[in-house]
Design a protein around this motif. Structure first.
Motif, PDB file in Angstrom:
ATOM      1  N   PHE A  85       0.836  -1.198   0.000  1.00 44.43           N
ATOM      2  CA  PHE A  85       0.000   0.000   0.000  1.00 44.43           C
ATOM      3  C   PHE A  85       0.865   1.240   0.000  1.00 44.43           C
ATOM      4  O   PHE A  85       2.092   1.184   0.153  1.00 44.43           O
ATOM      5  CB  PHE A  85      -0.952   0.005   1.199  1.00 44.43           C
ATOM      6  N   THR A  86       0.213   2.379  -0.157  1.00 45.40           N
ATOM      7  CA  THR A  86       0.854   3.670   0.049  1.00 45.40           C
ATOM      8  C   THR A  86      -0.135   4.572   0.756  1.00 45.40           C
ATOM      9  O   THR A  86      -1.355   4.402   0.621  1.00 45.40           O
ATOM     10  CB  THR A  86       1.347   4.289  -1.281  1.00 45.40           C
ATOM     11  N   ALA A  87       0.382   5.503   1.544  1.00 49.17           N
ATOM     12  CA  ALA A  87      -0.459   6.400   2.340  1.00 49.17           C
ATOM     13  C   ALA A  87      -0.101   7.838   2.009  1.00 49.17           C
ATOM     14  O   ALA A  87       1.081   8.164   1.835  1.00 49.17           O
ATOM     15  CB  ALA A  87      -0.266   6.138   3.829  1.00 49.17           C
ATOM     16  N   MET A  88      -1.096   8.697   1.916  1.00 47.64           N
ATOM     17  CA  MET A  88      -0.861  10.077   1.486  1.00 47.64           C
ATOM     18  C   MET A  88      -1.848  11.025   2.140  1.00 47.64           C
ATOM     19  O   MET A  88      -2.913  10.622   2.617  1.00 47.64           O
ATOM     20  CB  MET A  88      -0.980  10.178  -0.041  1.00 47.64           C
ATOM     21  N   GLN A  89      -1.483  12.294   2.134  1.00 46.39           N
ATOM     22  CA  GLN A  89      -2.371  13.356   2.568  1.00 46.39           C
ATOM     23  C   GLN A  89      -2.874  14.105   1.335  1.00 46.39           C
ATOM     24  O   GLN A  89      -2.081  14.473   0.462  1.00 46.39           O
ATOM     25  CB  GLN A  89      -1.654  14.321   3.506  1.00 46.39           C
ATOM     26  N   ALA A 136     -16.369  10.578  -3.329  1.00 45.43           N
ATOM     27  CA  ALA A 136     -17.495   9.950  -2.641  1.00 45.43           C
ATOM     28  C   ALA A 136     -17.479  10.230  -1.147  1.00 45.43           C
ATOM     29  O   ALA A 136     -18.526  10.241  -0.493  1.00 45.43           O
ATOM     30  CB  ALA A 136     -17.482   8.448  -2.891  1.00 45.43           C
ATOM     31  N   SER A 137     -16.288  10.483  -0.595  1.00 43.95           N
ATOM     32  CA  SER A 137     -16.182  10.746   0.840  1.00 43.95           C
ATOM     33  C   SER A 137     -16.687  12.134   1.216  1.00 43.95           C
ATOM     34  O   SER A 137     -16.963  12.407   2.385  1.00 43.95           O
ATOM     35  CB  SER A 137     -14.732  10.603   1.299  1.00 43.95           C
ATOM     36  N   CYS A 168      -8.033  15.145   3.270  1.00 42.11           N
ATOM     37  CA  CYS A 168      -8.215  13.844   3.896  1.00 42.11           C
ATOM     38  C   CYS A 168      -6.900  13.076   3.915  1.00 42.11           C
ATOM     39  O   CYS A 168      -5.908  13.472   3.302  1.00 42.11           O
ATOM     40  CB  CYS A 168      -9.275  13.028   3.141  1.00 42.11           C
ATOM     41  N   SER A 169      -6.901  11.977   4.658  1.00 42.43           N
ATOM     42  CA  SER A 169      -5.847  10.967   4.592  1.00 42.43           C
ATOM     43  C   SER A 169      -6.364   9.841   3.714  1.00 42.43           C
ATOM     44  O   SER A 169      -7.477   9.350   3.929  1.00 42.43           O
ATOM     45  CB  SER A 169      -5.522  10.420   5.977  1.00 42.43           C
ATOM     46  N   ALA A 170      -5.578   9.441   2.733  1.00 42.85           N
ATOM     47  CA  ALA A 170      -6.003   8.380   1.819  1.00 42.85           C
ATOM     48  C   ALA A 170      -4.932   7.301   1.744  1.00 42.85           C
ATOM     49  O   ALA A 170      -3.736   7.581   1.850  1.00 42.85           O
ATOM     50  CB  ALA A 170      -6.286   8.938   0.425  1.00 42.85           C
ATOM     51  N   ARG A 171      -5.386   6.086   1.569  1.00 44.08           N
ATOM     52  CA  ARG A 171      -4.488   4.953   1.355  1.00 44.08           C
ATOM     53  C   ARG A 171      -4.957   4.158   0.147  1.00 44.08           C
ATOM     54  O   ARG A 171      -6.167   3.985  -0.051  1.00 44.08           O
ATOM     55  CB  ARG A 171      -4.436   4.040   2.577  1.00 44.08           C
ATOM     56  N   VAL A 172      -3.998   3.684  -0.622  1.00 44.21           N
ATOM     57  CA  VAL A 172      -4.276   2.801  -1.753  1.00 44.21           C
ATOM     58  C   VAL A 172      -3.619   1.463  -1.440  1.00 44.21           C
ATOM     59  O   VAL A 172      -2.402   1.389  -1.252  1.00 44.21           O
ATOM     60  CB  VAL A 172      -3.735   3.370  -3.066  1.00 44.21           C
ATOM     61  N   TYR A 173      -4.436   0.410  -1.370  1.00 47.89           N
ATOM     62  CA  TYR A 173      -3.964  -0.932  -1.072  1.00 47.89           C
ATOM     63  C   TYR A 173      -4.041  -1.795  -2.331  1.00 47.89           C
ATOM     64  O   TYR A 173      -5.004  -1.681  -3.114  1.00 47.89           O
ATOM     65  CB  TYR A 173      -4.844  -1.593  -0.012  1.00 47.89           C
ATOM     66  N   VAL A 176     -10.416   6.321   2.716  1.00 50.59           N
ATOM     67  CA  VAL A 176     -10.369   7.765   2.933  1.00 50.59           C
ATOM     68  C   VAL A 176     -10.870   8.047   4.340  1.00 50.59           C
ATOM     69  O   VAL A 176     -11.930   7.554   4.744  1.00 50.59           O
ATOM     70  CB  VAL A 176     -11.241   8.515   1.914  1.00 50.59           C
ATOM     71  N   ARG A 177     -10.095   8.818   5.081  1.00 51.86           N
ATOM     72  CA  ARG A 177     -10.497   9.180   6.441  1.00 51.86           C
ATOM     73  C   ARG A 177     -10.070  10.616   6.720  1.00 51.86           C
ATOM     74  O   ARG A 177      -9.552  11.292   5.834  1.00 51.86           O
ATOM     75  CB  ARG A 177      -9.899   8.211   7.463  1.00 51.86           C
ATOM     76  N   GLU A 178     -10.256  11.063   7.966  1.00 57.27           N
ATOM     77  CA  GLU A 178      -9.976  12.462   8.286  1.00 57.27           C
ATOM     78  C   GLU A 178      -8.505  12.783   8.019  1.00 57.27           C
ATOM     79  O   GLU A 178      -7.621  11.937   8.140  1.00 57.27           O
ATOM     80  CB  GLU A 178     -10.311  12.765   9.741  1.00 57.27           C
ATOM     81  N   ALA A 179      -8.266  14.040   7.664  1.00 52.66           N
ATOM     82  CA  ALA A 179      -6.908  14.489   7.369  1.00 52.66           C
ATOM     83  C   ALA A 179      -6.066  14.545   8.632  1.00 52.66           C
ATOM     84  O   ALA A 179      -6.572  14.802   9.726  1.00 52.66           O
ATOM     85  CB  ALA A 179      -6.956  15.869   6.713  1.00 52.66           C
TER      86      ALA A 179
END
Length: 270
Positions: free
Chosen positions: A35-39, A82-83, A88-93, A107-110
């Motif tokens: 995965f990768t995680a990003m703001q 859609a969120s 936000c904080s997003a992750r792609v798995y 997608v969750r809170e920033a």
């Protein structure tokens, strides 16, 4: 000639309730992937191209095929839209999925902007397997991180059997010698935030031994959620170098955000 019957689909229940579509859930539960995680800020991501490259490289290594950046952009844009969140904080798995792989976006809170809370670290003898990958199955990181917090620290600092510093359990770590930002080179993940900061700071990449930590003047951690000063590694204390942190945070602030979608509204590259 007889043919073997197709295997029955996997059956999954959660708290006694059958899952309507168990296929994707079974892939997620298998725990093999990356995965990768990003703001995301106003539809933009710092280092988005680096995130896409990371996903493609890891997908080729683990699953033998490419993951086009355009597809990731489209899925990311769809999930963020859609969120209802522009920040936000997003992750792609990317998960193993039989003859193909599955891509999931969360997608969750920033994360809060600005510097992270000061960190007190404790060194543990552990290196992540295949450390160059941001892979799933981080049991060891979680185990040592939780143990560190129970012992009164904020996070674990992963080290090699030879006593070389590698990385934090969930972040890269850097040390300030008064002239250069020193990034350890023991097996670790090349974090996107580190990759963006290093060229913008007077950086040196070299082995860092635990025994030399008292010689440094300051330290900080960096990941997708924050850049934070380190105030101690076990019994070695560091003052918060305000000038250094201002310089590091300023360098990161100068990194331009890349649009998730292009001007025509598609997920293709800008």
């Amino acid at each position: 000639m007889t043919t073997s019957p197709s295997p029955a689909p996997v059956h999954i229940e959660i708290d006694g309730v059958p899952v309507a579509d168990p296929g994707p859930l079974a892939a997620v539960m298998g725990g093999y992937g990356h995965f990768t995680a990003m703001q995301v800020r106003d539809g933009r991501v710092k280092g988005l191209g680096l995130h896409l490259d990371r996903l493609d490289r890891a997908t080729r290594e683990l699953f033998g095929g490419p993951l086009p950046g355009g597809r990731v952009r489209e899925l990311l844009a769809r999930a963020v839209g859609a969120s209802g969140r522009r920040d936000c904080s997003a992750r792609v798995y990317v998960y193993e999925g039989g003859s193909r792989f599955l891509v999931a976006v969360t997608v969750r809170e920033a994360a809060p902007d600005g510097p992270g809370a000061p960190q007190r670290l404790t060194a543990v003898g552990y290196l992540r397997p295949a450390a160059h990958l941001k892979h799933l199955g981080g049991f060891g990181q979680r185990y040592h991180g939780d143990a560190a917090r129970r012992a009164g620290f904020d996070e674990a600092l992963l080290t090699s059997p030879a006593g070389e510093v590698a990385e934090g359990a969930v972040a890269n770590v850097a040390f300030w010698d008064g002239t250069s930002v020193v990034w350890p080179t023991a097996p670790q993940l090349t974090g996107i935030t580190m990759a963006l900061l290093a060229p913008r700071l007077p950086s040196v990449h070299r082995p860092v031994a635990l025994t030399e930590l008292p010689s440094f003047r300051a330290a900080f951690t960096a990941n997708a959620r924050s850049i934070a000063p380190v105030t101690a590694v076990d019994g070695v204390a560091y003052p918060v170098d305000e000038a250094l942190m201002e310089r590091v945070l300023g360098a990161y602030a100068e990194v331009p955000g890349e649009k998730i979608v292009s001007g025509d509204g598609t997920g293709s590259a800008d």
